[in-house]
Design a protein around this motif. Structure first.
Motif, mmCIF file in Angstrom:
data_model
loop_
_atom_site.group_PDB
_atom_site.id
_atom_site.type_symbol
_atom_site.label_atom_id
_atom_site.label_comp_id
_atom_site.label_asym_id
_atom_site.label_seq_id
_atom_site.Cartn_x
_atom_site.Cartn_y
_atom_site.Cartn_z
ATOM 1 N N THR A 530 2.489 -10.361 16.649
ATOM 2 C CA THR A 530 1.778 -11.245 15.737
ATOM 3 C C THR A 530 2.250 -11.060 14.296
ATOM 4 O OG1 THR A 530 0.019 -9.644 15.287
ATOM 5 C CG2 THR A 530 -0.279 -11.093 17.202
ATOM 6 N N ALA A 531 1.823 -11.985 13.439
ATOM 7 C CA ALA A 531 2.189 -11.899 12.023
ATOM 8 C C ALA A 531 1.622 -10.651 11.375
ATOM 9 C CB ALA A 531 1.707 -13.147 11.290
ATOM 10 N N GLY A 532 0.490 -10.175 11.867
ATOM 11 C CA GLY A 532 -0.057 -8.935 11.343
ATOM 12 C C GLY A 532 0.866 -7.761 11.591
ATOM 13 N N ALA A 533 1.492 -7.732 12.754
ATOM 14 C CA ALA A 533 2.422 -6.648 13.069
ATOM 15 C C ALA A 533 3.609 -6.647 12.113
ATOM 16 C CB ALA A 533 2.897 -6.771 14.512
ATOM 17 N N ARG A 534 4.014 -7.824 11.632
ATOM 18 C CA ARG A 534 5.108 -7.891 10.656
ATOM 19 C C ARG A 534 4.805 -7.004 9.454
ATOM 20 N NH1 ARG A 534 4.625 -10.378 6.030
ATOM 21 N NH2 ARG A 534 6.463 -10.799 4.737
ATOM 22 N N LEU A 535 3.573 -7.045 8.969
ATOM 23 C CA LEU A 535 3.215 -6.212 7.818
ATOM 24 C C LEU A 535 3.319 -4.732 8.144
ATOM 25 C CD1 LEU A 535 0.198 -7.985 6.067
ATOM 26 C CD2 LEU A 535 2.524 -7.685 5.216
ATOM 27 N N MET A 536 2.975 -4.367 9.367
ATOM 28 C CA MET A 536 3.116 -2.970 9.751
ATOM 29 C C MET A 536 4.581 -2.563 9.791
ATOM 30 S SD MET A 536 1.745 -0.947 13.128
ATOM 31 C CE MET A 536 2.711 -1.962 14.240
ATOM 32 N N TYR A 537 5.433 -3.394 10.390
ATOM 33 C CA TYR A 537 6.854 -3.055 10.459
ATOM 34 C C TYR A 537 7.465 -2.968 9.054
ATOM 35 C CZ TYR A 537 6.058 -4.640 15.262
ATOM 36 O OH TYR A 537 5.557 -4.816 16.525
ATOM 37 N N LEU A 538 6.900 -3.696 8.096
ATOM 38 C CA LEU A 538 7.371 -3.630 6.721
ATOM 39 C C LEU A 538 6.926 -2.361 6.002
ATOM 40 C CD1 LEU A 538 6.842 -7.248 5.334
ATOM 41 C CD2 LEU A 538 8.980 -5.946 5.253
ATOM 42 N N ASN A 539 5.753 -1.846 6.369
ATOM 43 C CA ASN A 539 5.127 -0.795 5.571
ATOM 44 C C ASN A 539 5.234 0.613 6.133
ATOM 45 O OD1 ASN A 539 3.580 -1.936 3.099
ATOM 46 N ND2 ASN A 539 3.188 -3.425 4.719
ATOM 47 N N VAL A 540 5.554 0.767 7.418
ATOM 48 C CA VAL A 540 5.674 2.134 7.938
ATOM 49 C C VAL A 540 6.893 2.808 7.317
ATOM 50 C CG1 VAL A 540 4.416 1.786 10.082
ATOM 51 C CG2 VAL A 540 6.863 1.257 10.001
ATOM 52 N N LYS A 541 6.717 4.083 6.962
ATOM 53 C CA LYS A 541 7.774 4.861 6.330
ATOM 54 C C LYS A 541 8.016 6.140 7.116
ATOM 55 C CE LYS A 541 6.841 3.664 1.469
ATOM 56 N NZ LYS A 541 6.516 4.246 0.139
ATOM 57 N N PRO A 542 9.262 6.571 7.204
ATOM 58 C CA PRO A 542 9.520 7.872 7.832
ATOM 59 C C PRO A 542 8.960 8.999 6.968
ATOM 60 C CG PRO A 542 11.541 6.983 6.891
ATOM 61 C CD PRO A 542 10.518 5.894 6.800
ATOM 62 N N LYS A 543 8.433 10.023 7.637
ATOM 63 C CA LYS A 543 7.874 11.169 6.907
ATOM 64 C C LYS A 543 8.988 12.036 6.333
ATOM 65 C CE LYS A 543 3.401 11.679 9.202
ATOM 66 N NZ LYS A 543 2.550 12.544 10.039
#
Length: 543
Positions: A530-543
């Motif tokens: 979904t479009a909501g998942a797009r925001l997650m894929y944009l915002n997750v960062k490696p630790k």
């Protein structure tokens, strides 16, 4: 800490000679508890027909609207405004955006996309051109949507329509069957490889959000069950999965500090009355039935305490404060079998000497069927609790398990007595739930198909309030309309809201940070396609 694909993983995704010689270093991994279909990246195809990255990673819309609280996030559109008469919507498009083939994105692509829906009505799945839209035109970097009547809630469907490039799709003459395997989008990723076991997208090097995404690739892995997907998360072989489990806290989060979940309430489960037939056509009968059902017990037994009893208005928790009158925000159905028994008698449904409830004609009421999906254990459990509760007021029921086609057909065709289902409507405010659940246009006579008004119930006060909401862009006017509808629904009880329903996002946070959470709900926790998942894929960062 970054994540490098193992040799096994590379084998799974390198299905053909990749155009990218260097393998990505930072890979975000999604596990899927189901298989996917054919190699199809057509953004106009239904979600179950195109591959998962299509509308979550490759293509973008004008805006993202958070489904829990209605917050609007600009995407390809930067701002929007309605005219004073609410018949013209003007959207300003973002400059400096490129399609993934290097061509510039412009407002003309937006107008083309919406006019394409008019040219090919099968693509217009939200019915924009049936909702009063008369033209879509451009001037510079703005797009003007003209309507023949005020209908402000239509903004959601304009905002979240994915946009396609005119220079590609103008040449496609059969967009319904087009598989679009060389997808050209504006999104943060480009498609790389496909198999029935794994999908991969790679970071779009020319993406318009500078510095994002923070990962080089997203990979989806398919499993054959929830348990298999859950095991991958627990073993650290996946970072995210949209997976329903019976106890997310005890069965997942309690196993370690990196096992977290985000399960926001996004809807409700309901007991629908078929209001086209007696005695369910009688509001007094329906109100008494609602009082006889212990919804706290329904929630506890169906979901082991994870879900709560739903608000009697059907409005989800995230929207209650903003939209409901104070007396309805924290309301609950008052379980009182003694009062329900007395109410049934007072309404003309007496008991005989054997304690059997009689109809108004003096004849024993039949055993009513409670329609549920075959094998759906949560709904079956709900029906069992309801059956026991109704026995206490002299009503007998039978649980009627049906396969999907006959289950949905019974609800939509009005041939059932009682039925348990989720709400067939919803959105960023209560209007969408009430509109799709109770508007006359979504109902139908018995034997015909009601698209979403499963109770087959309408009321003049609700119909008028829906029209008032549509015709205004004033928050006070819209809130008043919702209050009218909520009060009418809780009075007439065309349904009994039973339990909350959730989204099902599970995370393994050992490698990445930046997930949406209850504390930072930048998405509504929706699924990985979904479009909501797009925001997650944009915002997750490696630790």
């Amino acid at each position: 800490m970054t994540r490098t694909l193992t040799a096994t993983a590379l084998l799974a995704v390198a299905l053909a000679t990749s155009a990218h010689a260097q393998q990505p270093k930072t890979v975000f991994t999604v596990v899927r508890p189901t298989q996917w279909g054919a190699y199809n990246l057509n953004p106009f195809a239904p979600n179950d027909q195109h591959l998962l990255p299509t509308n979550s990673a490759i293509y973008e819309s004008l805006f993202y609207i958070q489904g829990l609280n209605g917050k609007v996030t600009p995407v390809l559109g930067t701002k929007s405004a309605w005219s004073k008469d609410n018949k013209t919507l003007t959207v300003t498009t973002r400059s400096g955006v490129q399609w993934s083939d290097g061509q510039p994105f412009t407002a003309k692509d937006v107008a083309f996309t919406f006019n394409y829906l008019q040219k090919y009505p099968a693509l217009d799945t939200t019915g924009l051109w049936k909702s009063g839209l008369t033209s879509v035109k451009t001037s510079g970097n703005t797009v003007t949507f003209s309507f023949n009547r005020a209908n402000t809630p239509v903004f959601q469907y304009v905002a979240q329509q994915v946009i396609v490039p005119e220079h590609i799709w103008a040449a496609i003459k059969d967009p319904v069957t087009e598989t679009n395997q060389k997808a050209v989008g504006t999104g943060p990723f480009v498609f790389d490889s496909y198999s029935q076991q794994a999908l991969r997208v790679l970071k779009n090097p020319n993406y318009w959000m500078k510095g994002q995404p923070y990962v080089d690739a997203v990979v989806w892995y398919a499993t054959n069950s929830n348990d298999a997907a859950l095991l991958k998360l627990l073993k650290g072989e996946a970072d995210y999965g949209y997976i329903g489990v019976s106890d997310p806290k005890g069965g997942y989060a309690s196993k370690g500090p990196n096992y977290t979940y985000y399960w926001p309430v996004s809807g409700s489960n309901y007991l629908y009355f078929n209001t086209t037939k007696a005695p369910f056509s009688d509001p007094a009968f329906r109100r008494a039935i609602a009082q006889a059902i212990n919804t706290d017990d329904v929630a506890q037994k169906a979901y082991a305490g994870v879900a709560r009893a739903a608000n009697p208005t059907g409005v989800i928790p995230a929207q209650q404060q903003a939209w409901l009158p104070a007396n309805l925000r924290n309301a609950s159905l008052k379980y009182n079998p003694q009062a329900a028994d007395a109410a049934l008698t007072a309404a003309g449904y007496k008991k005989n000497a054997q304690g059997v409830r009689l109809g108004k004609d003096g004849k024993p009421l039949p055993a009513f069927k409670i329609l549920v999906g075959a094998g759906w254990t949560d709904f079956i459990t709900m029906a069992q609790v309801i059956s026991e509760d109704l026995k206490q007021v002299g009503l007998n029921t039978q649980i009627d398990q049906q396969a999907w086609s006959s289950y949905a057909g019974g609800l939509q065709g009005g041939t059932f007595d009682l039925g348990i289902s989720w709400g067939w409507g919803g959105g960023p405010n209560p209007y969408y739930l009430y509109y799709q659940s109770f508007s006359p246009e979504f109902s139908a006579p018995v034997g015909k198909t009601a698209s979403s008004n499963l109770a087959h119930y309408t009321d003049p006060a609700i119909t008028k309030a829906l029209a008032q909401f549509r015709g205004s862009n004033d928050p006070a006017t819209q809130k008043k309309a919702i209050g009218t509808i909520a009060a009418t629904v809780t009075r007439d009880m065309p349904w009994v809201p039973l339990t909350d329903r959730f989204e099902f996002s599970l995370y393994n946070t050992s490698r990445f940070t930046g997930f949406p959470t209850a504390q930072n709900p930048y998405t509504a926790g929706t699924a990985d396609d979904t479009a909501g998942a797009r925001l997650m894929y944009l915002n997750v960062k490696p630790k």
